[in-house]
Design a protein around this motif. Structure first.
Motif, PDB file in Angstrom:
ATOM      1  N   SER A  87      -7.009   2.641   0.587  1.00 24.21           N
ATOM      2  CA  SER A  87      -8.018   3.439   1.300  1.00 24.21           C
ATOM      3  C   SER A  87      -7.674   4.926   1.337  1.00 24.21           C
ATOM      4  O   SER A  87      -8.281   5.675   2.095  1.00 24.21           O
ATOM      5  N   ALA A  88      -6.710   5.351   0.553  1.00 27.48           N
ATOM      6  CA  ALA A  88      -6.311   6.759   0.575  1.00 27.48           C
ATOM      7  C   ALA A  88      -6.006   7.258  -0.836  1.00 27.48           C
ATOM      8  O   ALA A  88      -5.701   6.487  -1.736  1.00 27.48           O
ATOM      9  N   TYR A  89      -6.118   8.568  -0.976  1.00 27.01           N
ATOM     10  CA  TYR A  89      -5.650   9.235  -2.185  1.00 27.01           C
ATOM     11  C   TYR A  89      -4.172   9.535  -1.989  1.00 27.01           C
ATOM     12  O   TYR A  89      -3.722   9.797  -0.878  1.00 27.01           O
ATOM     13  N   ARG A  90      -3.426   9.535  -3.083  1.00 26.74           N
ATOM     14  CA  ARG A  90      -2.020   9.910  -3.033  1.00 26.74           C
ATOM     15  C   ARG A  90      -1.812  11.098  -3.977  1.00 26.74           C
ATOM     16  O   ARG A  90      -2.266  11.078  -5.121  1.00 26.74           O
ATOM     17  N   GLY A 111      -9.636  11.800   2.428  1.00 27.12           N
ATOM     18  CA  GLY A 111     -10.680  12.357   1.567  1.00 27.12           C
ATOM     19  C   GLY A 111     -10.034  12.940   0.330  1.00 27.12           C
ATOM     20  O   GLY A 111      -8.819  13.142   0.282  1.00 27.12           O
ATOM     21  N   ARG A 112     -10.842  13.228  -0.677  1.00 23.38           N
ATOM     22  CA  ARG A 112     -10.281  13.782  -1.907  1.00 23.38           C
ATOM     23  C   ARG A 112      -9.598  15.118  -1.603  1.00 23.38           C
ATOM     24  O   ARG A 112     -10.221  16.029  -1.065  1.00 23.38           O
ATOM     25  N   PRO A 113      -8.315  15.239  -1.935  1.00 25.77           N
ATOM     26  CA  PRO A 113      -7.573  16.470  -1.623  1.00 25.77           C
ATOM     27  C   PRO A 113      -8.052  17.652  -2.471  1.00 25.77           C
ATOM     28  O   PRO A 113      -8.635  17.475  -3.536  1.00 25.77           O
ATOM     29  N   GLU A 129      -6.510  14.097   6.919  1.00 28.13           N
ATOM     30  CA  GLU A 129      -5.772  13.057   7.625  1.00 28.13           C
ATOM     31  C   GLU A 129      -6.577  12.482   8.784  1.00 28.13           C
ATOM     32  O   GLU A 129      -7.322  13.194   9.450  1.00 28.13           O
ATOM     33  N   ALA A 130      -6.404  11.166   9.004  1.00 26.24           N
ATOM     34  CA  ALA A 130      -7.034  10.466  10.120  1.00 26.24           C
ATOM     35  C   ALA A 130      -6.206   9.215  10.402  1.00 26.24           C
ATOM     36  O   ALA A 130      -5.562   8.672   9.506  1.00 26.24           O
ATOM     37  N   ASP A 131      -6.238   8.765  11.668  1.00 27.43           N
ATOM     38  CA  ASP A 131      -5.490   7.568  12.039  1.00 27.43           C
ATOM     39  C   ASP A 131      -6.122   6.305  11.470  1.00 27.43           C
ATOM     40  O   ASP A 131      -5.444   5.357  11.137  1.00 27.43           O
ATOM     41  N   SER A 132      -7.445   6.278  11.377  1.00 28.50           N
ATOM     42  CA  SER A 132      -8.139   5.127  10.807  1.00 28.50           C
ATOM     43  C   SER A 132      -9.399   5.612  10.105  1.00 28.50           C
ATOM     44  O   SER A 132      -9.822   6.750  10.273  1.00 28.50           O
ATOM     45  N   SER A 137     -11.853  12.878   9.746  1.00 33.65           N
ATOM     46  CA  SER A 137     -10.577  13.376   9.245  1.00 33.65           C
ATOM     47  C   SER A 137     -10.386  14.848   9.587  1.00 33.65           C
ATOM     48  O   SER A 137     -11.335  15.585   9.799  1.00 33.65           O
ATOM     49  N   LYS A 138      -9.121  15.240   9.628  1.00 34.39           N
ATOM     50  CA  LYS A 138      -8.738  16.607   9.960  1.00 34.39           C
ATOM     51  C   LYS A 138      -8.083  17.230   8.724  1.00 34.39           C
ATOM     52  O   LYS A 138      -7.149  16.660   8.162  1.00 34.39           O
TER      53      LYS A 138
END
Length: 153
Positions: A87-90, A111-113, A129-132, A137-138
């Motif tokens: 569920s995340a981009y790395r 979200g897409r960086p 970033e977000a907790d869930s 997101s922030k």
């Protein structure tokens, strides 16, 4: 002898080309950077010095995320890679120079960086970033300062 002639073409036919690749020219050395499929781990990133090498460099790291992009911005000897991991981009970033290969960042983003240049002209990455997944997101901006990515206002 006949079996050897049959086996060699079969081995060559099974060679898989890299998923992504770059040729990076450093101050003196030239590096090959490739993302290759791996039967055991999913993918490997491989960084090799291929020309004017002060010392032999052949770095390989298994990565179990799915590759999305590989690029350089011709600044600070950095190579950026973007991967999809659940569920995340790395974002993984390596610094290449005659002394070797060093990972300088491994970041996650909901979200897409964004890959940017900050107000001082330094390489920067904005992640989200977000907790869930349910919360908004922030954005968090990190600039390349002192050999690493540091959170900046």
């Amino acid at each position: 002898m006949r079996y050897l002639l049959i086996a060699v073409p079969a081995l060559l036919a099974s060679t898989v080309p890299p998923v992504a690749s770059l040729l990076i020219n450093g101050e003196r050395s030239t590096f090959s950077v490739a993302v290759e499929q791996s039967a055991s781990t999913g993918y490997d990133i491989r960084i090799k010095c291929v020309s004017a090498c002060v010392q032999p460099i052949d770095f390989s790291k298994p990565i179990d995320d799915v590759p999305m992009g590989l690029f350089s911005r011709d600044q600070d000897d950095l190579v950026f890679s973007l991967w999809s991991g659940g569920s995340a981009y790395r974002v993984r970033v390596w610094q290449l120079n005659d002394a070797g290969v060093r990972k300088v960042a491994e970041l996650s983003s909901r979200g897409r960086p964004d890959f940017l240049t900050d107000g001082a002209g330094r390489s920067a990455i904005r992640t989200y970033e977000a907790d869930s997944g349910a919360k908004s997101s922030k954005p968090v901006l990190r600039s390349f300062i002192g050999g690493r990515f540091v959170v900046t206002p």
